[in-house]
Design a protein around this motif. Structure first.
Motif, short mmCIF file in Angstrom:
data_model
loop_
_atom_site.label_atom_id
_atom_site.label_comp_id
_atom_site.label_asym_id
_atom_site.label_seq_id
_atom_site.Cartn_x
_atom_site.Cartn_y
_atom_site.Cartn_z
N GLN A 98 18.68 59.59 86.03
CA GLN A 98 18.95 59.79 84.61
C GLN A 98 20.00 60.88 84.39
OE1 GLN A 98 15.70 61.42 82.32
NE2 GLN A 98 16.37 60.44 80.43
N LEU A 99 19.90 61.96 85.16
CA LEU A 99 20.87 63.05 85.04
C LEU A 99 22.27 62.57 85.42
CD1 LEU A 99 21.46 66.05 84.53
CD2 LEU A 99 20.84 66.50 86.91
N THR A 100 22.36 61.81 86.51
CA THR A 100 23.66 61.30 86.95
C THR A 100 24.29 60.39 85.90
OG1 THR A 100 22.94 61.41 89.26
CG2 THR A 100 24.86 60.03 88.77
N THR A 101 23.50 59.46 85.36
CA THR A 101 24.06 58.53 84.37
C THR A 101 24.40 59.24 83.06
OG1 THR A 101 21.78 57.91 83.75
CG2 THR A 101 22.93 56.48 85.32
N THR A 102 23.65 60.29 82.73
CA THR A 102 23.98 61.06 81.52
C THR A 102 25.32 61.76 81.69
OG1 THR A 102 21.62 61.43 81.14
CG2 THR A 102 23.14 62.77 79.88
N ILE A 103 25.55 62.33 82.86
CA ILE A 103 26.84 62.98 83.13
C ILE A 103 27.97 61.95 83.09
CG2 ILE A 103 28.19 64.19 84.88
CD1 ILE A 103 25.55 65.53 85.78
N VAL A 104 27.72 60.76 83.64
CA VAL A 104 28.74 59.70 83.63
C VAL A 104 29.11 59.32 82.19
CG1 VAL A 104 29.15 57.27 84.20
CG2 VAL A 104 28.16 58.80 85.91
N LEU A 105 28.11 59.34 81.29
CA LEU A 105 28.38 58.97 79.89
C LEU A 105 29.44 59.85 79.25
CD1 LEU A 105 24.79 58.21 78.49
CD2 LEU A 105 26.69 56.60 78.68
N THR A 106 29.54 61.09 79.70
CA THR A 106 30.53 62.00 79.11
C THR A 106 31.95 61.60 79.47
OG1 THR A 106 30.49 63.54 80.99
CG2 THR A 106 28.89 63.90 79.23
N GLN A 107 32.11 60.75 80.50
CA GLN A 107 33.44 60.37 80.97
C GLN A 107 33.85 58.97 80.54
OE1 GLN A 107 35.09 62.84 82.58
NE2 GLN A 107 33.21 64.03 82.19
N ILE A 108 33.03 58.31 79.72
CA ILE A 108 33.27 56.90 79.40
C ILE A 108 33.76 56.76 77.96
CG2 ILE A 108 32.12 54.68 79.01
CD1 ILE A 108 30.42 55.23 81.43
N ASP A 109 34.77 55.93 77.79
CA ASP A 109 35.27 55.58 76.46
C ASP A 109 35.26 54.07 76.23
OD1 ASP A 109 35.85 58.17 75.37
OD2 ASP A 109 37.54 58.29 76.74
N ALA A 110 35.51 53.29 77.27
CA ALA A 110 35.57 51.83 77.15
C ALA A 110 34.18 51.26 76.90
CB ALA A 110 36.17 51.21 78.41
N ILE A 111 34.05 50.37 75.92
CA ILE A 111 32.75 49.84 75.52
C ILE A 111 32.07 49.06 76.64
CG2 ILE A 111 33.80 47.76 74.51
CD1 ILE A 111 30.62 49.62 73.27
N ALA A 112 32.85 48.33 77.45
CA ALA A 112 32.26 47.55 78.54
C ALA A 112 31.58 48.46 79.56
CB ALA A 112 33.33 46.70 79.22
N MET A 129 24.71 52.45 80.09
CA MET A 129 23.44 52.48 79.36
C MET A 129 22.37 51.62 80.02
SD MET A 129 23.53 54.73 77.06
CE MET A 129 22.01 54.32 76.19
N VAL A 130 22.79 50.55 80.72
CA VAL A 130 21.83 49.78 81.52
C VAL A 130 21.23 50.69 82.59
CG1 VAL A 130 21.61 47.95 83.25
CG2 VAL A 130 22.81 47.50 81.11
N ALA A 131 22.09 51.42 83.30
CA ALA A 131 21.62 52.33 84.34
C ALA A 131 20.77 53.46 83.74
CB ALA A 131 22.81 52.93 85.09
N PHE A 132 21.21 54.01 82.61
CA PHE A 132 20.46 55.09 81.97
C PHE A 132 19.05 54.62 81.61
CE2 PHE A 132 18.95 57.30 78.20
CZ PHE A 132 19.11 58.63 78.56
N ASN A 133 18.94 53.45 80.96
CA ASN A 133 17.62 52.96 80.56
C ASN A 133 16.76 52.55 81.74
OD1 ASN A 133 17.28 52.72 77.46
ND2 ASN A 133 19.37 52.04 77.80
N PHE A 134 17.38 52.12 82.84
CA PHE A 134 16.62 51.79 84.05
C PHE A 134 15.86 53.00 84.56
CE2 PHE A 134 16.35 51.36 88.70
CZ PHE A 134 15.60 50.18 88.79
N PHE A 135 16.49 54.17 84.46
CA PHE A 135 15.84 55.40 84.91
C PHE A 135 15.01 56.06 83.81
CE2 PHE A 135 19.62 55.25 87.77
CZ PHE A 135 18.93 55.16 88.98
#
Length: 420
Positions: A116-130, A136-142
């Motif tokens: 969850q921590l890793t995917t939350t950090i990744v979210l800060t670097q994402i702009d493209a909707i795809a 968010m699939v990975a975030f919700n999985f954890f």
């Protein structure tokens, strides 16, 4: 099916045993390291619940504002939030099975929080909707199954102490309310685009606390054999209970999904919407305290009958009011609806599923009341809302709660007649 005082006392060690459960010298079913939980263990469990629900409040209440600040449309945000119930079905089963198979909840929680921590950090670097959908699939999985595993570990702990689930779950409500109020004011000042940074902080704190949690052994010995679990989940009594939970949860999840939209259509401000959520969260707390002291005096099915009945009244009243300010006092009925439902349903299912299958059984329960009910209420509720408006949708929710009320009442009367 109330657990009386003598039953609760039976899980406590005798004073003569020096803090260990009494057993024969050659009885190896109880692991030697399994000691009665200490006060420190209990407060670690409460602290973990408090911090985890702080994260949950950020995800539920402020992630939509974060995505909106990033420039995503309402349709895109709705699609993002539809991911949770879908991925939650597989994720709950996977992590619940892994916990029971490996006979550890603590280590699985640590892995999930790292993910969850890793995917939350990744979210800060994402702009493209795809890529946002993928993240968010990975975030919700954890993220999604952590609540069930937290409940499982709490239930195993209280089996050793005789204390109530409500006395621990109340700290989750306090964490949710604290997060909603404090982060609401802070984010209003610094901007919703900083939501992810606060989420990284709360997840990091949860991960730190997870290292101090302790696993609790189930009632069985040796490796878990899941052939016995499938016999348990096929029993009619459990299937009927899950069906009634789904019916009642349909009403609850419909309100969760459409309350903000209903208030917006009434002309409510964001402040009123925020206070409506805060009112419901705070109203749980006195009910949890009351149930922690008095809940064991009452049988589960009659309590669930009462909760369903008040759900029906609550949602019918929401369907007839026109001033959004009245929604705030109606949200305080969350105390006698969800407050009773959550604690009592967990207490009942604890009796139907053995401790050695605690995590998997909890996962199935969470899938029914959260994921499946969330999907059904989103589809049916959205269809009714679009076609006939919010009042009609809330009346459908009231009818669903009333059906659950009738089901719990009839089941209670049937079991009482058999016992009699």
């Amino acid at each position: 099916m109330t657990i009386d005082r003598s039953q609760r006392e039976s899980v406590r060690p005798s004073a003569a045993s020096g803090g260990r459960a009494a057993s024969a010298p050659n009885d190896h079913r109880e692991p030697p390291a399994e000691a009665l939980p200490t006060v420190r263990d209990e407060w670690t469990m409460r602290s973990f619940s408090f911090v985890f629900y702080m994260t949950m409040a950020l995800v539920v209440s402020f992630f939509p504002l974060y995505f909106s600040a990033k420039g995503y449309s309402k349709l895109q945000i709705g699609a993002i939030y539809s991911i949770g119930p879908f991925i939650g079905i597989a994720a709950n089963l996977f992590w619940g099975y892994a916990s029971d198979k490996l006979q550890t909840i603590r280590k699985v929680l640590i892995v999930m929080l790292l993910g969850q921590l890793t995917t939350t950090i990744v979210l800060t670097q994402i702009d493209a909707i795809a890529w946002l959908y993928v993240a968010m699939v990975a975030f919700n999985f954890f993220h999604t199954p952590i609540n069930g595993l937290n409940d499982s570990l709490t239930l195993l702990l209280i089996r050793r102490t005789g204390k109530s689930y409500a006395s621990f779950r109340v700290w989750g409500s306090l964490g949710f309310a604290f997060s909603s109020l404090v982060f609401g004011f802070v984010l209003q000042a610094v901007g919703a685009e900083n939501t992810i940074l606060f989420t990284i902080g709360t997840v990091s704190l949860s991960l730190s606390l997870a290292f101090f949690l302790k696993d609790r052994a189930g009632s069985g010995a040796g490796p878990v054999r899941f052939s016995g679990f499938f016999d348990i989940v096929r029993q009619p009594r459990l299937l009927l209970f899950l069906a009634l939970i789904f019916t009642m949860s349909f009403a609850h999840r419909a309100n969760d999904g459409f309350l903000a939209l209903t208030l917006k259509e009434m002309g409510a401000s964001d402040t009123v919407i925020g206070w409506a959520w805060t009112a419901s969260s705070l109203s749980e707390i006195p009910m949890f305290f009351w149930l922690s002291r008095n809940g064991h005096k009452f049988k589960e099915l009659p309590l669930l009958t009462i909760a369903s009945f008040f759900y029906a009244i609550r949602f019918f009243l929401v369907s007839v009011v026109t001033d959004p300010i009245w929604i705030i006092p109606l949200q305080t009925m969350h105390s006698v609806t969800f407050g009773i439902f959550l604690v009592t349903a967990l207490r009942y299912i604890q009796q139907l599923i053995p401790d050695r299958f605690r995590a998997t059984g909890q996962a199935i329960y969470n899938i029914v009341w959260s994921c499946l009910a969330g999907l059904a209420s989103g589809i049916v509720g959205g269809w009714v809302f679009d076609g006939w408006g919010a009042p009609a949708m809330y009346r459908v929710a009231a009818v669903s709660a009333l059906l659950a009320c009738a089901g719990f009442l009839l089941t209670s009367l049937l079991l009482r007649s058999r016992e009699g």
